[in-house]
Design an enzyme around this catalytic site. Structure first.
Site, PDB file in Angstrom:
ATOM      1  N   TYR A 191      -6.953  15.013   1.028  1.00 52.66           N
ATOM      2  CA  TYR A 191      -6.025  15.839   0.254  1.00 52.66           C
ATOM      3  C   TYR A 191      -6.824  16.574  -0.830  1.00 52.66           C
ATOM      4  O   TYR A 191      -8.053  16.493  -0.849  1.00 52.66           O
ATOM      5  CB  TYR A 191      -4.873  14.979  -0.296  1.00 52.66           C
ATOM      6  CG  TYR A 191      -4.072  14.379   0.857  1.00 52.66           C
ATOM      7  CD1 TYR A 191      -3.430  15.228   1.764  1.00 52.66           C
ATOM      8  CD2 TYR A 191      -4.015  13.008   1.072  1.00 52.66           C
ATOM      9  CE1 TYR A 191      -2.734  14.704   2.854  1.00 52.66           C
ATOM     10  CE2 TYR A 191      -3.322  12.479   2.155  1.00 52.66           C
ATOM     11  CZ  TYR A 191      -2.684  13.339   3.045  1.00 52.66           C
ATOM     12  OH  TYR A 191      -2.010  12.829   4.127  1.00 52.66           O
ATOM     13  N   ARG A 203      -7.629   6.066  -5.726  1.00 59.06           N
ATOM     14  CA  ARG A 203      -7.894   5.780  -4.305  1.00 59.06           C
ATOM     15  C   ARG A 203      -8.944   6.767  -3.788  1.00 59.06           C
ATOM     16  O   ARG A 203      -8.824   7.973  -3.988  1.00 59.06           O
ATOM     17  CB  ARG A 203      -6.610   5.870  -3.475  1.00 59.06           C
ATOM     18  CG  ARG A 203      -6.887   5.597  -1.994  1.00 59.06           C
ATOM     19  CD  ARG A 203      -5.627   5.387  -1.175  1.00 59.06           C
ATOM     20  NE  ARG A 203      -5.298   3.972  -1.086  1.00 59.06           N
ATOM     21  CZ  ARG A 203      -4.604   3.418  -0.080  1.00 59.06           C
ATOM     22  NH1 ARG A 203      -4.165   4.163   0.919  1.00 59.06           N
ATOM     23  NH2 ARG A 203      -4.341   2.135  -0.070  1.00 59.06           N
ATOM     24  N   SER A 217       0.840  -1.203   0.000  1.00 54.71           N
ATOM     25  CA  SER A 217       0.000   0.000   0.000  1.00 54.71           C
ATOM     26  C   SER A 217       0.873   1.251   0.000  1.00 54.71           C
ATOM     27  O   SER A 217       1.961   1.248   0.586  1.00 54.71           O
ATOM     28  CB  SER A 217      -0.885  -0.039   1.253  1.00 54.71           C
ATOM     29  OG  SER A 217      -1.994   0.786   1.086  1.00 54.71           O
ATOM     30  N   PRO A 218       0.388   2.328  -0.641  1.00 53.07           N
ATOM     31  CA  PRO A 218       1.192   3.551  -0.638  1.00 53.07           C
ATOM     32  C   PRO A 218       1.460   4.033   0.783  1.00 53.07           C
ATOM     33  O   PRO A 218       0.524   4.133   1.580  1.00 53.07           O
ATOM     34  CB  PRO A 218       0.312   4.571  -1.370  1.00 53.07           C
ATOM     35  CG  PRO A 218      -0.837   3.822  -1.940  1.00 53.07           C
ATOM     36  CD  PRO A 218      -0.881   2.472  -1.325  1.00 53.07           C
ATOM     37  N   GLN A 247       1.725   6.641  -6.901  1.00 53.11           N
ATOM     38  CA  GLN A 247       0.504   7.313  -6.487  1.00 53.11           C
ATOM     39  C   GLN A 247       0.747   8.817  -6.577  1.00 53.11           C
ATOM     40  O   GLN A 247       1.672   9.329  -5.952  1.00 53.11           O
ATOM     41  CB  GLN A 247       0.143   6.941  -5.045  1.00 53.11           C
ATOM     42  CG  GLN A 247      -1.199   7.520  -4.616  1.00 53.11           C
ATOM     43  CD  GLN A 247      -1.481   7.364  -3.137  1.00 53.11           C
ATOM     44  OE1 GLN A 247      -0.688   7.803  -2.299  1.00 53.11           O
ATOM     45  NE2 GLN A 247      -2.590   6.730  -2.792  1.00 53.11           N
TER      46      GLN A 247
END
Ligand SMILES: Cc1cc2nc3c(=O)[nH]c(=O)nc-3n(C[C@H](O)[C@H](O)[C@H](O)COP(=O)(O)OP(=O)(O)OC[C@H]3O[C@@H](n4cnc5c(N)ncnc54)[C@H](O)[C@@H]3O)c2cc1C
Ligand SMILES: Cc1cc2nc3c(=O)[nH]c(=O)nc-3n(C[C@H](O)[C@H](O)[C@H](O)COP(=O)(O)O)c2cc1C
Length: 760
Positions: free
Chosen positions: A562, A610, A401-402, A480
């Site tokens: 974000y 995501r 996962s990032p 990502q």
């Protein structure tokens, strides 16, 4: 000690019997508003674990129960004309009426006073006359309601209606039967509770219940109608009712379980959906714990606190499993189209307590059939089957996962990133994701974040992708891309997550001028059209650099509050122009960015997005919105949705637990037919196999487990005895491809035959 028990259900009766047995000097009275034989429902299931507890606490009750139990091993899943059977489950059940009668007898034997047909005096009155008041007055607990201020209950009413009936035939197994009617999907949960009787619970979504006209039927007609719908299961026999009512299940949770000398027990304290058959078990186990704590602790206050401390985590875990099971049945209509074995496997593993490995041990033949249908090559666990996204074939289902490492200087990934990502690529995952790589210096979260906004960064990333492709052939590496929005200009994670920098802050931008935390974080500048166009171009430029850097997959970060996520959530996007308001408007900018990015990202390379599938906050993004968001990105060409949740607003209330975000991924996958990456508290290979095989996810991303163990995937392969192409060990590591042996003992082996002989 004088004890008042409100409610003569299994919880109240068993608590009374135990307390009296442990101390015959106790004066115990039970009030039960109904007559001894007047009760709802039919059979109850108890597990071997609960029975073990009962055996130790009161062998007399245990012996009586044992004599009454019907036992069986199988679960039959009947769907679209096929019955699939999974064995090895070990169930024991008996009639509720019979259970209560046994408990009445035991209470009488021990000298407990039973007052039937007598509503209890209010708990407040009893509390003054008795040392302890046990409120075991069921899911609708009048005591809990009267003292709602003290117990602070939260009650959630769910979307299905159910009715608890019986049939004069003993099913040979636990039976789940799905009826796809013209009005919608209905389900039967059935199990035997005597040699010639079975419990039959019929359940369906509220709207199906109404469409089928049950709301207009009287009780008898309802029961007859159910018997007709499930006539095959019943062999044409009628169904019987016992005070039947169509009810919506209600989950009860209490902030506090005791108030002065009044304590909640059983359904009054907590409920768990009947589909995991745990209500009576929990009530009986509460009684065991309460009796033990009263023995062990000095004073009532300490005993009640210890009782709650002991039971709360167990109950919460059961309630989480029950909630997953309940939700599974609520969303049944989205799952009925699966292939027969996958449907059955999905049903069996719905609460996440039963897993692929449990089922493999219980019934290897059943699991093998599920794997065959899924397409697992012989000897290949589901997690090691390949998966194709556009022109990219991943050799297994594991994604690193990032994870932001906050370790870059000037946005340039350095030796740390090479070693960190390189190690995880060597560790066997099918896809290794970078952290969120930022599209501009101002789009960074912290000064330690990496970027793709200049050529030095391209060269540094290229060094990493080259390493991965050369040293770990077959491992894909994805990037990502994101922009921090209002959560930017903050400290490194370990210096103060989401806290502004002590100095050198840069201005931040967002959908609206709402700071992440008022008085703590900067107030962002709301982007205008020109600002949005500029950022769109930064994304496109970063993607061109990502392609040159040699990444195999690109993920657009639209989660965690974000910049792009901030446009999606109604809590952070309060715009009044075409980019705010309706979900379609809130999606506009993220989709414009997606389109700009997709256009320049090489056609054969896949893109994922995501999202935060819920904000875990009132008024925020919901699971329903998440389906619409996923639908929109898929329509614009997203190859997969990476389904995370939360981190959008600080005042969120996540429901953490094992694989807790997976239901959101599952829903998107099965409602839209879009590939999904599930993430969040997935830590065991058994969970991964279960999620993949059940069709709840296509890929599983693991974050923290990969910080713990870069070779997570290789170790999962070794532990499962798998050595195929889904997890090849790098040649230099091959000598270590088996788990190191544990210390050996040279003591002589215990020989059973010798031991038996010597004890003769
Ligand atoms: C459809 C359905 C199926 C279920 N299947 C299972 C299963 O298979 N296995 C399982 O373990 N559990 C099952 N349960 C759950 C199980 O029935 C309950 O969890 C269990 O009965 C809880 O026991 P209790 O003693 O806490 O409460 P209850 O059994 O509800 O008993 C509470 C008692 O308090 C009495 N009462 C309430 N107020 C007063 C008052 N003021 N004065 C006097 N008396 C009062 C009520 O009359 C009642 O007898 C099922 C539940 C439902 C609804
Ligand atoms: C140190 C750390 C950094 C993270 N950075 C990112 C990130 O850059 N981008 C992102 O989408 N998620 C990020 N996450 C979230 C993870 O990708 C993952 O969703 C989360 O840790 C839950 O998965 P886990 O339970 O397997 O750890 C980060 C998590 C951790 C622990």
């Amino acid at each position: 000690m004088k004890v008042a028990v409100i409610g003569g259900g299994p919880g109240g009766l068993y608590a009374a019997a135990l307390l009296k047995r442990l101390d015959p000097g106790r004066e115990i009275t039970i009030w039960e508003r109904n007559a001894p034989d007047e009760t709802f429902g039919f059979g109850v299931v108890l597990s071997d674990e609960t029975l073990g507890g009962i055996e130790h606490a009161d062998p007399v009750i245990h012996a009586a129960l044992r004599a009454e139990f019907v036992r069986w091993d199988d679960i039959d899943i009947v769907h679209r004309g096929r019955t699939l059977t999974s064995g090895g489950h070990c169930f024991a059940a008996l009639g509720r009426r019979r259970l209560l009668r046994l408990l009445h007898e035991r209470c009488r034997q021990l000298g407990v006073e039973l007052r039937f047909r007598t509503p209890a005096p209010p708990a407040a009155a009893l509390a003054t006359a008795y040392d302890l008041v046990i409120a075991a007055d069921g899911a609708g607990s009048p005591t809990r309601q009267a003292h709602a201020d003290a117990f602070a209950p939260r009650i959630t009413t769910h979307r299905c209606r159910y009715i608890w009936l019986a049939a004069d035939t003993a099913f040979e197994a636990f039976r789940f039967e799905i009826a796809e009617t013209e009005h919608g999907v209905m389900q039967l949960h059935g199990y035997p509770f005597s040699a010639h009787e079975s419990t039959v619970i019929v359940e369906m979504r509220e709207e199906v219940w109404q469409a089928a006209g049950f709301d207009a039927l009287d009780e008898q007609s309802s029961v007859e109608r159910c018997a007709k719908i499930f006539t095959d299961a019943l062999g044409g026999r009628p169904l019987r009712a016992n005070n039947p009512q169509w009810t919506n299940f209600r989950t009860v949770v209490n902030e506090h379980w005791s108030h002065g000398n009044v304590v909640l027990l059983g359904d009054a304290a907590h409920t768990a959906h009947f589909s995991i058959g745990s209500g009576t078990k929990l009530a009986v186990e509460d009684a065991l714990a309460l009796a033990a704590c009263l023995e062990e602790q000095p004073g009532l206050c300490r005993a009640l606190a210890a009782y709650e401390a002991e039971r709360r985590p167990v109950v919460e875990s059961t309630q989480r499993a029950a909630a997953a099971s309940l939700r599974w049945f609520e969303e049944l209509a989205t799952r009925t189209g699966r292939r027969p074995h996958q449907f059955a496997f999905d049903l069996l593993t719905r609460s996440r307590r039963v897993t692929h490995d449990n089922l493999r041990l219980r019934d290897p033949g059943f699991t093998a059939a599920v794997q065959r249908e899924f397409g697992c090559p012989p000897g290949t666990p589901p997690m090691f089957t390949p998966y194709r996204l556009r022109g990219l074939t991943l050799r297994n289902r594991i994604v690193v996962s990032p994870m932001d490492m906050y370790s870059a200087t000037g946005g340039v990934p350095g030796d740390f990133h090479l070693v960190h990502l390189g190690a995880r690529a060597l560790g066997g995952a099918g896809l290794v994701m970078t952290e969120m790589v930022c599209v501009s210096p101002e789009g960074r979260i912290t000064p330690g974040c990496t970027g793709l906004y200049d050529d030095e960064q391209v060269a540094a990333w290229r060094r990493i992708t080259d390493f991965v492709h050369r040293q770990s052939p077959g491992t894909a590496i994805g990037v990502q891309l994101g922009h921090s929005g209002r959560k930017g200009s903050t400290k490194l994670m370990w210096e103060g997550i989401d806290e502004p920098l002590p100095d050198g802050n840069w201005p931040v931008v967002a959908a609206s001028s709402i700071p992440y935390r008022t008085g703590v974080n900067q107030t962002p500048h709301a982007l205008d059209q020109v600002g949005m166009a500029g950022i769109r171009e930064q994304f496109a430029a970063a993607v061109r650099r990502a392609a040159r850097s040699g990444f195999d997959l690109l993920e657009l970060h639209c989660a965690h509050g974000y910049l792009l996520s901030g446009f999606l959530s109604p809590l952070t996007n309060r715009r009044t122009d075409a980019y705010g308001g309706s979900l379609a408007n809130r999606l506009r900018f993220p989709l414009e960015v997606f389109d700009a990015v997709r256009e320049v990202w090489p056609d054969d390379r896949p893109m994922s997005v995501r999202i935060s599938a819920t904000d875990w906050a009132d008024g925020g993004t919901t699971a329903d919105d998440a389906v619409q968001i996923a639908r929109a990105f898929a329509a614009h060409g997203a190859d997969a949705i990476d389904v995370s949740t939360g981190q959008v607003v600080p005042d969120e209330h996540p429901e953490y637990g094992r694989s807790y975000q997976t239901p959101y991924a599952d829903r998107i996958r099965n409602e839209l037919g879009v590939p999904v990456i599930a993430v969040g508290a997935i830590s065991s290979w058994d969970d991964v196999n279960s999620l993949i095989l059940a069709g709840r996810a296509d890929l599983c991303a693991l974050g923290r487990p990969h910080l713990y163990d870069p070779h997570w995937t290789l170790h999962a392969a070794a532990e499962q005895g798998y050595s195929g192409p889904g997890a090849p060990w790098p040649s230099p590591y091959r000598a270590g491809s088996r788990k190191p042996p544990a210390g050996r003992t040279d003591a002589p082996k215990p020989r059973l035959s010798l031991m038996t002989r010597s004890t003769r």
